[in-house]
Write an enzyme that holds these catalytic residues in place. Structure first.
Site, PDB file in Angstrom:
ATOM      1  N   GLN A 299     -42.620  33.553 118.777  1.00 35.09           N
ATOM      2  CA  GLN A 299     -42.294  33.574 117.343  1.00 35.09           C
ATOM      3  C   GLN A 299     -42.870  32.330 116.657  1.00 35.09           C
ATOM      4  O   GLN A 299     -42.795  31.239 117.216  1.00 35.09           O
ATOM      5  CB  GLN A 299     -40.777  33.610 117.143  1.00 35.09           C
ATOM      6  CG  GLN A 299     -40.104  34.868 117.692  1.00 35.09           C
ATOM      7  CD  GLN A 299     -40.296  36.078 116.801  1.00 35.09           C
ATOM      8  OE1 GLN A 299     -40.905  35.998 115.740  1.00 35.09           O
ATOM      9  NE2 GLN A 299     -39.800  37.217 117.252  1.00 35.09           N
ATOM     10  N   GLU A 349     -42.175  44.203 129.157  1.00 38.91           N
ATOM     11  CA  GLU A 349     -43.219  43.651 128.288  1.00 38.91           C
ATOM     12  C   GLU A 349     -44.578  44.102 128.810  1.00 38.91           C
ATOM     13  O   GLU A 349     -44.808  44.130 130.017  1.00 38.91           O
ATOM     14  CB  GLU A 349     -43.094  42.115 128.284  1.00 38.91           C
ATOM     15  CG  GLU A 349     -44.298  41.340 127.823  1.00 38.91           C
ATOM     16  CD  GLU A 349     -44.693  41.606 126.377  1.00 38.91           C
ATOM     17  OE1 GLU A 349     -43.819  41.657 125.492  1.00 38.91           O
ATOM     18  OE2 GLU A 349     -45.900  41.781 126.140  1.00 38.91           O
ATOM     19  N   ASP A 398     -37.330  44.868 120.331  1.00 38.52           N
ATOM     20  CA  ASP A 398     -38.008  43.984 119.371  1.00 38.52           C
ATOM     21  C   ASP A 398     -39.488  44.362 119.344  1.00 38.52           C
ATOM     22  O   ASP A 398     -40.341  43.592 119.777  1.00 38.52           O
ATOM     23  CB  ASP A 398     -37.803  42.521 119.801  1.00 38.52           C
ATOM     24  CG  ASP A 398     -38.426  41.536 118.821  1.00 38.52           C
ATOM     25  OD1 ASP A 398     -38.863  41.951 117.728  1.00 38.52           O
ATOM     26  OD2 ASP A 398     -38.464  40.329 119.150  1.00 38.52           O
ATOM     27  N   CYS A 425     -39.769  43.651 112.701  1.00 40.30           N
ATOM     28  CA  CYS A 425     -40.591  42.879 111.768  1.00 40.30           C
ATOM     29  C   CYS A 425     -41.230  43.813 110.742  1.00 40.30           C
ATOM     30  O   CYS A 425     -42.077  43.394 109.973  1.00 40.30           O
ATOM     31  CB  CYS A 425     -41.641  42.072 112.517  1.00 40.30           C
ATOM     32  SG  CYS A 425     -42.662  43.087 113.584  1.00 40.30           S
TER      33      CYS A 425
HETATM   34  N1  SAH Z   1     -38.888  39.573 121.843  1.00 41.11           N
HETATM   35  C1  SAH Z   1     -40.039  38.700 121.966  1.00 41.11           C
HETATM   36  C2  SAH Z   1     -41.362  39.360 121.608  1.00 41.11           C
HETATM   37  C3  SAH Z   1     -41.415  40.213 120.373  1.00 41.11           C
HETATM   38  S1  SAH Z   1     -43.043  40.650 119.824  1.00 41.11           S
HETATM   39  C4  SAH Z   1     -39.828  37.439 121.145  1.00 41.11           C
HETATM   40  O1  SAH Z   1     -38.933  37.357 120.320  1.00 41.11           O
HETATM   41  O2  SAH Z   1     -40.593  36.492 121.347  1.00 41.11           O
HETATM   42  C5  SAH Z   1     -43.317  42.187 120.532  1.00 41.11           C
HETATM   43  C6  SAH Z   1     -43.762  42.141 121.984  1.00 41.11           C
HETATM   44  O3  SAH Z   1     -43.941  43.489 122.407  1.00 41.11           O
HETATM   45  C7  SAH Z   1     -45.076  41.421 122.247  1.00 41.11           C
HETATM   46  O4  SAH Z   1     -44.883  40.484 123.281  1.00 41.11           O
HETATM   47  C8  SAH Z   1     -46.017  42.549 122.715  1.00 41.11           C
HETATM   48  O5  SAH Z   1     -46.936  42.120 123.702  1.00 41.11           O
HETATM   49  C9  SAH Z   1     -45.057  43.548 123.292  1.00 41.11           C
HETATM   50  N2  SAH Z   1     -45.448  44.956 123.296  1.00 41.11           N
HETATM   51  C10 SAH Z   1     -46.223  45.625 122.419  1.00 41.11           C
HETATM   52  N3  SAH Z   1     -46.257  46.937 122.703  1.00 41.11           N
HETATM   53  C11 SAH Z   1     -45.457  47.124 123.779  1.00 41.11           C
HETATM   54  C12 SAH Z   1     -45.063  48.267 124.529  1.00 41.11           C
HETATM   55  N4  SAH Z   1     -45.501  49.471 124.232  1.00 41.11           N
HETATM   56  N5  SAH Z   1     -44.205  48.089 125.552  1.00 41.11           N
HETATM   57  C13 SAH Z   1     -43.748  46.852 125.877  1.00 41.11           C
HETATM   58  N6  SAH Z   1     -44.092  45.734 125.202  1.00 41.11           N
HETATM   59  C14 SAH Z   1     -44.937  45.863 124.167  1.00 41.11           C
END
Ligand code: SAH
Length: 470
Positions: A299, A349, A398, A425
């Site tokens: 973030q 992730e 998220d 977001c």
């Molecule tokens: N919760 C974390 C990251 C949120 S951003 C934080 O607060 O830091 C969203 C994340 O989802 C990113 O790390 C991205 O790499 C991951 N992502 C995107 N598409 C995805 C999917 N289909 N399955 C799992 N993760 C995914």
């Protein structure tokens, strides 16, 4: 109406990216740099069947919340959309945007803005949004910036940002970007001077020539550690040892190169070369320490991130006995926050490096009740559910702006956790997914917005969905 015709409009709304929206005889006009409440004169640029674009010519009557932008390139630069709106009005705009999306797209009829709380008694199924979590000082909040490198009109090497919607480079004004760290200016100067001295070219997008595409700067706000990554259109950086010595001298903890030789809008390349330092920075959010690699999502607003995670944790309502899934977990930041109050947390992730960070972060903090899976949430969750009969009391998601894949939502519905905490977001896709989950037996019960991105049109939302009694 035709091109260059003038029109007078009152702006009634702001679009996703902060563009002013007004109506004239039922036809919709988009006017960049015009704000809600402004009466403007605009000149027609382009017309489609039901809507058109017009250029702001002059403000005939300014909106009550209109202020002078602090940054001299605020209008040209694509980074900020709302600098000319007072911070108070920005917050209102964001709350209204989320409320509208949840009502219109999410079908949450009884949702009320915080200031409408008095209407709760007379509103069927009323849910009052909790007041937006604001920043006290809405400037210089970003811990990361990706600066494209190019030339000024008079041929000087420069770092800047892209103009909105195009890749025209807007050079940084004196004093740098007001959302980024004050130290960025000095570091960029070291890098640009080095490039100048050794004749290292910036990347030219149209010809696909030159070397340095972007400079990524990331700083641990708590640790003070600074990371630099140069994105290059090549395998090596000539005289890298000179730049290493200079950046070390400037206190930079880690320098790496990201190799991106493709014709693409994607900034980071597929592989990374570490020139010195560990290749990551460490930082703290609340009591926990995290390692962050260049390719991992982290973030950008650390002060607000802590509040975001606290809100997610509060909505999760943990007592210590729960099995929790944290989907789209990045480097495990939310997972480890939750693990302190849960029996077991499983994170999912898609970026491998981020999962390595997540596992390392669990160890670093002595957390043993968290396990991480690499893969897409929509693949891993159904797989784990069908093959290993995993279960969940609470699921936190998220996702990126496109929201959750339907296969992921379907599995959530099958797993039937008591609560789903949705961190979003993009409130439009949040609305879409809330509607889907509502159709499957869940009810939206709490909503809170958090201003993670002052001066931009973006806003973060935490929504709690609770399983309806059978
Ligand atoms: N919760 C974390 C990251 C949120 S951003 C934080 O607060 O830091 C969203 C994340 O989802 C990113 O790390 C991205 O790499 C991951 N992502 C995107 N598409 C995805 C999917 N289909 N399955 C799992 N993760 C995914």
């Amino acid at each position: 109406m035709k091109k260059n015709d003038r029109l007078v409009l009152t702006i009634e709304d702001l679009g996703e990216d902060g563009v002013g929206i007004g109506r004239l005889d039922g036809y919709i006009w988009f006017v960049k740099d015009a704000l809600i409440g402004d009466m403007v004169e605009a000149s027609v640029m382009k017309m489609k069947k039901n809507y058109g674009f017009a250029r702001l010519v002059q403000i005939l009557k300014p909106a009550p919340g209109r202020v002078k932008a602090r940054c001299p390139v605020a209008r040209a630069c694509g980074g900020c959309q709302l600098q000319e709106l007072s911070y108070e009005e920005q917050l209102h705009f964001k709350e209204r945007k989320v409320c509208n999306h949840l009502k219109r797209i999410g079908g949450v009829g009884g949702l009320l803005l915080p200031e409408e709380a008095a209407l709760a008694d007379e509103t069927p199924d009323a849910i009052v949004m909790e007041p937006i979590i604001r920043m006290e000082e809405p400037w210089r909040y970003r811990n990361k910036a990706q600066y494209p490198i190019g030339h000024t009109k008079d041929g000087r090497l420069t770092a800047g940002f892209y103009a909105g919607r195009t890749h025209a480079l807007i050079p940084l004004p004196e004093g740098g970007c007001l959302l980024s760290s004050e130290e960025d200016q000095g570091l960029l100067k070291v890098i640009l001077d080095f490039m100048q001295e050794y004749g290292i070219q910036s990347y030219q997008e149209t010809e696909h020539t030159g070397l340095v595409r972007h400079v990524l700067l990331r700083k641990g706000f708590y640790s003070g550690q600074q990371m630099v990554c140069l994105v290059i259109n090549g395998e090596t950086l000539p005289h890298a040892e000179v730049l290493s010595a200079r950046l070390k001298g400037a206190g930079v903890a880690s320098l790496s190169l990201s190799v991106n030789m493709e014709r693409t809008n994607v900034i980071m390349g597929k592989h990374t070369i570490h020139l010195y330092g560990p290749g990551y920075i460490t930082d703290r959010i609340g009591k926990l320490e995290y390692r962050v690699s260049p390719d991992s999502f982290y973030q950008v607003n650390p002060l607000q991130t802590k509040k975001l995670y606290e809100t997610a944790l509060e909505f999760a309502g943990l007592t210590g006995n729960e099995t929790v899934w944290d989907l789209y977990c990045g480097i495990g930041t939310i997972s480890l926050f939750l693990a302190q109050k849960a029996r077991m947390v499983y994170g999912v992730e898609v970026v491998l490096q981020a999962v390595w960070d997540a596992r390392e972060n669990a160890l670093r903090n002595g957390i043993h009740n968290a396990e991480f899976f690499v893969g897409e949430a929509e693949e891993v969750l159904p797989q784990q559910y069908e093959q290993n009969q995993i279960r969940a009391d609470v699921i936190v998601v998220d996702p990126p702006r496109k929201g959750c894949a339907q296969a992921c939502l379907d599995t959530i519905l099958k797993m039937a956790p008591d609560r789903v905490v949705y961190v979003s977001c993009d409130s439009a896709t949040l609305g879409r997914d809330v509607k889907y989950l509502s159709g499957g037996g869940y009810r939206l019960t709490r909503v809170r917005t958090i201003d993670m991105f002052p001066m931009s049109g973006h806003v973060e939302t935490v929504a709690l969905l609770t399983k309806k009694a059978q």
